[in-house]
Design a protein around this motif. Structure first.
Motif, short mmCIF file in Angstrom:
data_model
loop_
_atom_site.label_atom_id
_atom_site.label_comp_id
_atom_site.label_asym_id
_atom_site.label_seq_id
_atom_site.Cartn_x
_atom_site.Cartn_y
_atom_site.Cartn_z
N LEU A 38 0.88 -1.17 -0.05
CA LEU A 38 -0.03 -0.11 0.05
C LEU A 38 0.67 1.41 0.06
O LEU A 38 0.45 2.37 -0.51
CB LEU A 38 -0.93 0.09 1.19
CG LEU A 38 -2.02 -1.10 1.40
CD1 LEU A 38 -2.76 -1.17 2.57
CD2 LEU A 38 -3.03 -0.77 0.12
N ALA A 39 2.01 1.15 0.45
CA ALA A 39 2.99 2.30 0.38
C ALA A 39 3.88 2.50 -0.68
O ALA A 39 4.55 3.67 -0.75
CB ALA A 39 3.98 2.19 1.72
N LEU A 40 3.34 1.82 -1.78
CA LEU A 40 4.00 1.89 -3.06
C LEU A 40 3.81 3.30 -3.59
O LEU A 40 2.63 3.73 -3.52
CB LEU A 40 3.74 1.00 -3.95
CG LEU A 40 4.32 -0.60 -3.69
CD1 LEU A 40 3.78 -1.52 -4.67
CD2 LEU A 40 6.03 -0.48 -3.64
N LYS A 41 4.87 4.16 -4.37
CA LYS A 41 4.55 5.28 -4.89
C LYS A 41 4.73 5.26 -6.40
O LYS A 41 5.55 4.26 -6.88
CB LYS A 41 5.63 6.10 -4.36
CG LYS A 41 5.43 6.53 -3.03
CD LYS A 41 6.24 7.72 -2.30
CE LYS A 41 5.73 7.74 -0.90
NZ LYS A 41 6.12 9.06 -0.57
N PRO A 42 3.93 5.79 -7.25
CA PRO A 42 4.01 5.59 -8.76
C PRO A 42 5.28 5.98 -9.20
O PRO A 42 5.65 4.88 -10.13
CB PRO A 42 2.83 6.73 -9.29
CG PRO A 42 2.01 6.98 -7.83
CD PRO A 42 3.13 6.82 -6.80
N ASP A 43 6.21 6.73 -8.81
CA ASP A 43 7.46 7.02 -9.53
C ASP A 43 8.54 5.82 -9.22
O ASP A 43 9.35 5.97 -9.68
CB ASP A 43 8.01 8.29 -8.96
CG ASP A 43 8.11 8.33 -7.43
OD1 ASP A 43 7.53 7.76 -6.58
OD2 ASP A 43 9.01 9.44 -7.00
#
Length: 176
Positions: A40-45
């Motif tokens: 859930l903490a994944l960031k798009p960049d």
């Protein structure tokens, strides 16, 4: 109560009953072995075929891979700040929302084991052990410090099978 392993057919059933967002979260966990909070903490960049994640629980870094079409699905789903945006754009989707949906799906199919998002980390571990036959490789993939802990995950399918055998043999139960 400890979360338990799921058979392949049970994974398919649960995935079919989840919301689109939660299905994508669980698919990501199944492919990477990450804990739900880390998914859930994944960031798009950061989304690439291979990238590093620092686990929230342990603070340890580990490399994960995302195959196509999962990588494309994640990019298409991503918001500006989070791959899994929450209702508040400054926060990501919650672990509790995923947990509740997984529980609902397991209950809908009347699965006898205790199913939660962490069950999918056990599925990942069992699959990895079957694929490579190397418990140390599974330990490293899960970022465990101890092979003993890894064994609990990687042999979860055998533990579940033994539990079912004991249930069938218990007194007062009719054999079908």
């Amino acid at each position: 109560m400890t979360t338990e392993y799921l058979l392949e057919r049970e994974v398919v059933l649960i995935l079919s009953a989840l919301t689109d967002t939660n299905r994508l979260v669980i698919r990501t966990a199944l492919v990477t072995g990450l804990r739900i909070g880390d998914v859930l903490a994944l960031k798009p960049d950061r989304l690439k075929p291979h990238f590093w994640v620092t686990e929230q629980k342990t603070g340890k870094a580990r490399q994960v891979g995302l195959p196509e079409p999962l990588l494309s699905d994640l990019k298409n789903h991503a918001g500006e700040a989070w791959v899994f945006p929450g209702r508040n754009p400054r926060k990501h989707h919650t672990r509790q929302a995923v947990w509740k949906d997984v529980k609902r799906a397991a209950q809908a199919f009347r699965l006898p084991q205790n199913v939660a998002p962490h069950s999918f980390r056990k599925v990942y571990a069992v699959d990895l052990l079957k694929k490579y036959g190397d418990i140390d490789r599974v330990r490293r993939a899960l970022n465990h410090g101890s092979e003993t802990v890894t064994m609990i995950y990687a042999l979860a399918d055998m533990q579940l099978a033994a539990k079912y055998r004991r249930r069938r043999r218990s007194p007062g139960r009719k054999m079908s």
